[in-house]
Design an enzyme around this catalytic site. Structure first.
Site, PDB file in Angstrom:
ATOM      1  N   GLU A  56       0.830  -1.205   0.000  1.00  0.00           N
ATOM      2  CA  GLU A  56       0.000   0.000   0.000  1.00  0.00           C
ATOM      3  C   GLU A  56       0.869   1.263   0.000  1.00  0.00           C
ATOM      4  O   GLU A  56       0.625   2.218   0.739  1.00  0.00           O
ATOM      5  CB  GLU A  56      -0.965  -0.016   1.184  1.00  0.00           C
ATOM      6  CG  GLU A  56      -1.959  -1.183   1.086  1.00  0.00           C
ATOM      7  CD  GLU A  56      -3.030  -1.151   2.163  1.00  0.00           C
ATOM      8  OE1 GLU A  56      -2.830  -0.489   3.193  1.00  0.00           O
ATOM      9  OE2 GLU A  56      -4.085  -1.793   1.964  1.00  0.00           O
ATOM     10  N   GLU A 140      -5.623  -8.572  -0.650  1.00  0.00           N
ATOM     11  CA  GLU A 140      -5.976  -8.446   0.766  1.00  0.00           C
ATOM     12  C   GLU A 140      -7.485  -8.224   0.837  1.00  0.00           C
ATOM     13  O   GLU A 140      -7.967  -7.112   0.642  1.00  0.00           O
ATOM     14  CB  GLU A 140      -5.253  -7.277   1.435  1.00  0.00           C
ATOM     15  CG  GLU A 140      -3.760  -7.469   1.612  1.00  0.00           C
ATOM     16  CD  GLU A 140      -3.135  -6.320   2.397  1.00  0.00           C
ATOM     17  OE1 GLU A 140      -3.889  -5.497   2.970  1.00  0.00           O
ATOM     18  OE2 GLU A 140      -1.896  -6.235   2.433  1.00  0.00           O
TER      19      GLU A 140
END
Length: 584
Positions: A56, A140
């Site tokens: 991220e 995820e």
């Protein structure tokens, strides 16, 4: 002993960037890690199909560093070969900022159930990959969410999770792929807990710090103890529902589930020995501490986590009519201030760096100097962004009534060896240790027996959960192993996971380091069921269970929509979690 500075770049090194100081650390780590992975990549006959670089990174902001990303790719290619699939993962809105274009690296996305329309989410992924080289992958997929101390435990909709999971599998003629984060809960043992920094704070504090609880159960399909569903959280059994969804999609019966773990209520443990921290200090840190003209963060003293005690001598007369202590910058993370061993005030990272001390007119008039101690607790490190989250006192300038304090003695307390703690053996029948009239940070010790006949065929004793609702805040050790922070006075975690593999035949030792206030009777209880609903009355727990059932019913009604909205995510994730999620 004098201090030798140990933090590279003085704490100003830019993490997750092409800063040469940071890349030096990355290179040393990858030079150890990647050769261990290399024999197991798919192209060499192993099980490793893909390797993720960064996580991220798009949330870092406009200062994302492509040179840094390309450095990671170069290191990975050198060790793992040109054919291994390297990838990055980001939420759909920030994919471009977190990855590299075209064939340099495979870009995938992550999100939770109902957060995005799948066409939009996978469309963002496809936009940043070469044509025909963007199989839909949510790397995820969040069945629950993390939790901070003082919040309600995450309890997201099982129905929305299952429906959204099924939609991903069916996406683009059944070609969608998904990886759960988390599928199996975990535990932040020792000093490994994370934290988040929110955008709101008390005026003058600068930030709002939120430490993660010790359990990383995450409201996912398998609990931290390996139980199916979430006995300590409640709600429908996500494990069974996901298995059924897989069966519907594949048309095949999943393999049989392994037997659930054995949980044992070993009963009450009386903590019959105790010793205040300040009495134990000479054994925990022999000598008179580290000489430090000004106080520094714990990392500068070579300490990786835990607590740290800063000690300085001050004039008694400065405290006799009340005083103001100013540490110049909020502590990281919490602190107790003691004068001559008595707790007189506290500091909090979310509050101002100044605190008023009470009138200490009990100090002897003939005393010249008295001991001022500041015990700082490092609860959890901020695990987002690109800045250091150092622990301890954050400024070298500490003032008492405007006067700069110098010539400190510093005692790092990583507590690696609990055998050093000099517990006082009680006389006679060793009655339970009781709280002192003036609470002070204190170690407590007790033992319990685990019968060898309880072992499984693999030789493992049953797990358990330690219930401690009457205690306040501290650290728990089992047979010398640091199980992490407990904080039942704010919750929601009211029990600590006790792993069976850490238990031993016969006598087992529990040590609590209570930093706030112990109960009148120093005891804890080993129980069969985890509890994430504190601190609350029985009536409040029943009401929360009722609210969860109503929420589940509401979600089941809206889950049939093929386009799940951001608003639905807001209904299933707490507002503070949304703030953190948007700024990680």
């Amino acid at each position: 002993m004098s201090v030798i500075l140990q933090v590279v770049g003085g704490g100003k090194m830019h993490l997750r960037s092409s800063d040469p100081d940071y890349l030096e650390h990355v290179d040393r780590w990858f030079d150890v890690l990647l050769p261990k992975v290399a024999p197991y990549v798919y192209q060499r006959g192993g099980p490793v199909v893909m390797v993720q670089l960064e996580n991220e990174y798009g949330f870092i902001g406009d200062a994302h560093d492509k040179q840094y990303m390309r450095h990671l790719v170069k290191l990975a290619r050198k060790a793992l070969g040109d054919e291994i699939v390297l990838f990055t993962t980001d939420p759909p809105p920030v994919v471009e900022k977190g990855s590299l274009p075209d064939d340099e690296i495979f870009s995938v996305v992550d999100f939770g159930p109902g957060w995005y329309n799948l066409s939009d989410a996978f469309g963002a992924q496809r936009k940043y990959n070469p044509p025909g080289k963007s199989p839909a992958l949510c790397s995820e997929f969040y069945p629950g969410w993390l939790v901070h101390w003082g919040e309600k435990m995450a309890n997201t909709s099982a129905q929305v999770l299952t429906d959204s999971f099924s939609e991903i599998l069916a996406y683009n003629q059944g070609s969608g792929s998904v990886n759960f984060y988390m599928a199996h809960g975990g535990t932040n043992f020792g000093w490994t807990a994370g934290a988040g920094i929110a955008l709101y704070a008390e005026e003058g504090a600068g930030e709002s710090y939120q430490a993660h609880i010790t359990s990383y159960d995450y409201d996912c399909m398998v609990s931290e103890a390996g139980q199916y569903g979430q006995p300590g959280i409640g709600g429908p059994n996500k494990y069974e529902m996901i298995r059924e969804a897989v069966k519907r999609h594949t048309g095949s019966e999943p393999p049989a589930s392994p037997p659930p773990p054995t949980i044992k209520a070993y009963g009450q443990v009386d903590l019959q020995q105790s010793v205040p921290l300040l009495e134990a200090l000479p054994q925990l840190w022999p000598g008179d501490g580290i000489i430090s003209r000004r106080p520094l963060p714990m990392e500068e003293y070579g300490q990786g986590g835990g607590l740290i005690l800063y000690r300085v001598k001050v004039k008694a007369e400065a405290l006799q009519n009340g005083a103001e202590l100013d540490v110049s910058s909020p502590v990281h993370d919490y602190a107790r201030i003691m004068v001559e061993g008595k707790v007189v005030a506290s500091l909090d990272r979310n509050k101002k760096a100044k605190v008023s001390l009470p009138v200490l007119d009990t100090l002897s008039s003939d005393q010249d100097l008295v001991t001022l101690d500041i015990l700082v607790e490092g609860i959890g490190r901020d695990n987002s962004g690109s800045k250091f989250d150092l622990k301890g006192l954050m400024s070298q300038e500490v003032y008492l009534n405007g006067d700069l304090l110098e010539d400190w003695r510093v005692f790092p307390l990583e507590l690696r060896d609990t055998a050093l703690i000099p517990f006082q053996t009680q006389a006679g029948s060793a009655p339970k240790a009781t709280a002192t009239p003036t609470p002070t940070p204190t170690f407590y010790r007790g033992t319990f027996n685990a019968d060898a006949s309880l072992k499984s065929k693999d030789g493992i004793l049953p797990d358990s959960f330690l219930a401690m609702p009457a205690w306040s805040k501290g650290v728990l050790f089992l047979n010398g192993f640091n199980l992490g922070w407990y904080w039942p006075s704010v919750g929601p975690q009211m029990t600590m996971y006790i792993p069976g593999p850490m238990l031993q035949d016969g006598q087992n030792e529990l040590i609590l380091f209570e930093v706030e206030a112990s109960p009148k009777e120093a005891s804890v209880t080993l129980v069969e069921t985890p509890d994430f609903y504190g601190p609350k009355s029985k009536q409040q727990q029943q009401q929360q269970q009722h609210d969860m059932m109503a929420q589940e019913e509401m979600h089941s009604k809206v889950a049939s929509s093929s386009k799940m909205s951001w608003k639905l995510m807001q209904d299933t994730v707490s507002s503070s979690d949304q703030q953190q999620m948007m700024q990680l």
